[in-house]
Design an enzyme around this catalytic site. Sequence first.
Site, mmCIF file in Angstrom:
data_model
loop_
_atom_site.group_PDB
_atom_site.id
_atom_site.type_symbol
_atom_site.label_atom_id
_atom_site.label_comp_id
_atom_site.label_asym_id
_atom_site.label_seq_id
_atom_site.Cartn_x
_atom_site.Cartn_y
_atom_site.Cartn_z
ATOM 1 N N LYS A 32 2.643 -3.696 6.556
ATOM 2 C CA LYS A 32 2.914 -3.769 5.108
ATOM 3 C C LYS A 32 4.407 -3.576 4.848
ATOM 4 C CE LYS A 32 -1.282 -4.343 3.429
ATOM 5 N NZ LYS A 32 -1.653 -5.580 2.742
ATOM 6 N N SER A 47 0.838 -1.201 0.000
ATOM 7 C CA SER A 47 0.000 0.000 0.000
ATOM 8 C C SER A 47 0.871 1.247 0.000
ATOM 9 C CB SER A 47 -0.856 -0.025 1.269
ATOM 10 O OG SER A 47 -1.429 1.238 1.503
ATOM 11 N N TYR A 50 -0.882 -0.632 10.955
ATOM 12 C CA TYR A 50 -1.289 -1.260 9.690
ATOM 13 C C TYR A 50 -0.201 -1.042 8.628
ATOM 14 C CZ TYR A 50 -3.329 -1.240 5.025
ATOM 15 O OH TYR A 50 -3.531 -1.410 3.682
HETATM 16 C C1 UD1 Z 1 -6.729 5.512 4.111
HETATM 17 C C2 UD1 Z 1 -5.788 5.023 5.165
HETATM 18 C C3 UD1 Z 1 -4.622 4.312 4.477
HETATM 19 C C4 UD1 Z 1 -5.145 3.163 3.623
HETATM 20 C C5 UD1 Z 1 -6.181 3.698 2.618
HETATM 21 C C6 UD1 Z 1 -6.850 2.538 1.911
HETATM 22 C C7 UD1 Z 1 -6.013 6.507 7.085
HETATM 23 C C8 UD1 Z 1 -5.362 7.591 7.886
HETATM 24 N N1 UD1 Z 1 -5.341 6.131 5.997
HETATM 25 O O1 UD1 Z 1 -6.020 6.395 3.274
HETATM 26 O O2 UD1 Z 1 -3.708 3.820 5.442
HETATM 27 O O3 UD1 Z 1 -4.088 2.559 2.924
HETATM 28 O O4 UD1 Z 1 -7.195 4.431 3.311
HETATM 29 O O5 UD1 Z 1 -7.607 3.008 0.832
HETATM 30 O O6 UD1 Z 1 -7.067 5.999 7.433
HETATM 31 N N2 UD1 Z 1 -12.030 11.926 4.067
HETATM 32 C C9 UD1 Z 1 -13.023 12.770 4.527
HETATM 33 N N3 UD1 Z 1 -14.116 12.223 5.126
HETATM 34 C C10 UD1 Z 1 -14.280 10.877 5.284
HETATM 35 C C11 UD1 Z 1 -13.261 10.015 4.817
HETATM 36 C C12 UD1 Z 1 -12.146 10.569 4.229
HETATM 37 O O7 UD1 Z 1 -12.904 13.986 4.396
HETATM 38 O O8 UD1 Z 1 -15.298 10.440 5.845
HETATM 39 C C13 UD1 Z 1 -10.853 12.511 3.379
HETATM 40 C C14 UD1 Z 1 -9.515 12.188 4.045
HETATM 41 O O9 UD1 Z 1 -9.183 13.178 4.988
HETATM 42 C C15 UD1 Z 1 -8.580 12.177 2.830
HETATM 43 C C16 UD1 Z 1 -9.466 11.668 1.689
HETATM 44 O O10 UD1 Z 1 -10.798 11.906 2.103
HETATM 45 O O11 UD1 Z 1 -8.163 13.485 2.508
HETATM 46 C C17 UD1 Z 1 -9.290 10.182 1.417
HETATM 47 O O12 UD1 Z 1 -9.461 9.456 2.612
HETATM 48 P P1 UD1 Z 1 -9.515 7.843 2.632
HETATM 49 O O13 UD1 Z 1 -10.451 7.366 1.610
HETATM 50 O O14 UD1 Z 1 -9.762 7.421 4.046
HETATM 51 O O15 UD1 Z 1 -8.053 7.399 2.165
HETATM 52 P P2 UD1 Z 1 -6.600 7.763 2.755
HETATM 53 O O16 UD1 Z 1 -6.692 8.701 3.900
HETATM 54 O O17 UD1 Z 1 -5.739 8.169 1.627
#
Ligand code: UD1
Length: 347
Positions: free
Chosen positions: A152, A124, A148
Amino acid sequence: MAILVTGGAGYIGSHTCVELLNDGYQVIVVDDFSNSNPESLKRVEQITGKQLKTYPIDLLNQIDLEKVFKENKIEAVIHFAGLKSVGESVAVPLKYYRNNVISTLILCEVMRKHRVKNLVFSSSATVYGATDKMPVSEDAFLKPVNPYGRTKHLIEELLRDLYQSDKEWSITLLRYFNPIGAHESGNIGEDPNGIPNNLLPYISQVAVGKLQRLNIFGDDYPTKDGTGIRDYIHVVDLAKGHLKALEKITSITGVETYNLGTGRGYSVLEMIDAFENASGKKIPYTVVDRREGDSAICYANPNKAREHLKWQASRDIHLMSKDAWRWQQKNPKGYQEIVDPRQTGVY
Ligand code: UD1
């Protein structure tokens, strides 16, 4: 040639099984269904019109795994099985180290015993941690920020050591960026347990009326609109990357690492917009505090995969959103409930 797919019933695993079967591979799935549903594999068979063989076993059970290798002529393994919730990994790290690291160790021991030395590992982009230099390349410094991510990273190191000790191994480490979307049939897709942690499943569940509104984790990042930027990649593009990796490992030995991303970053607001366009639904949201551990921007340099694997993502965020929405509409409760397509109007 038979390919063993661990965690084949999961989100990326099931999409990869479809591509493998369509390409004429024989597929054997090992899955303990702790975080997936056997229904996904039935759907894979429906989509492809082909059969796969399933062993409902836990990789930590070496005796059961030995049986799989004795009963089948396995040429290569694609290893997806593992736990993937960042929050849970902080709360119960030992569970993550046991499930992810120890199971990989057992898998490699069994593979070595049966002289199967071709492996594609599902890593990842999380292994990069809080790196600032974007786009991020495979040779960037690795500093994962949660258990996590560290599992990896540890597995990557374990596999490198394995190759150093025995040059007959051929190992590919695939670092995924943010997989979203679903198969175009809408019959397989992401089915998270409980309230989704990731952005796209959350948005889809708001659109379908399961959740009320999205929380945006911060709009004060140093990005164009203040929200976090990520490299979203269609899960079918990602699945196809595994087939390219497979072609490579069955022809040469070594350990290689590849980013699987598009090389383009989109903000949370841009993703909301894309999803609203694709679904025709409004996504109400509230801006809340930043989520701990989130970085502002993360997107891939995908050049190495393009040059070495001849692989490139081709599906854009509109298609990603459309496909995610089709899956969500057809399966509002994921694999829990099979909905009559005539009631949804989606075919
Ligand atoms: C997350 C994980 C990462 C994992 C990946 C799998 C965390 C900190 N990181 O990454 O380890 O490999 O998923 O796909 O959990 N966001 C919102 N509201 C939400 C959800 C997300 O604003 O309810 C924003 C987040 O702040 C970020 C973006 O959307 O900027 C993407 O978030 P997300 O889909 O959770 O992915 P990652 O943070 O990149």
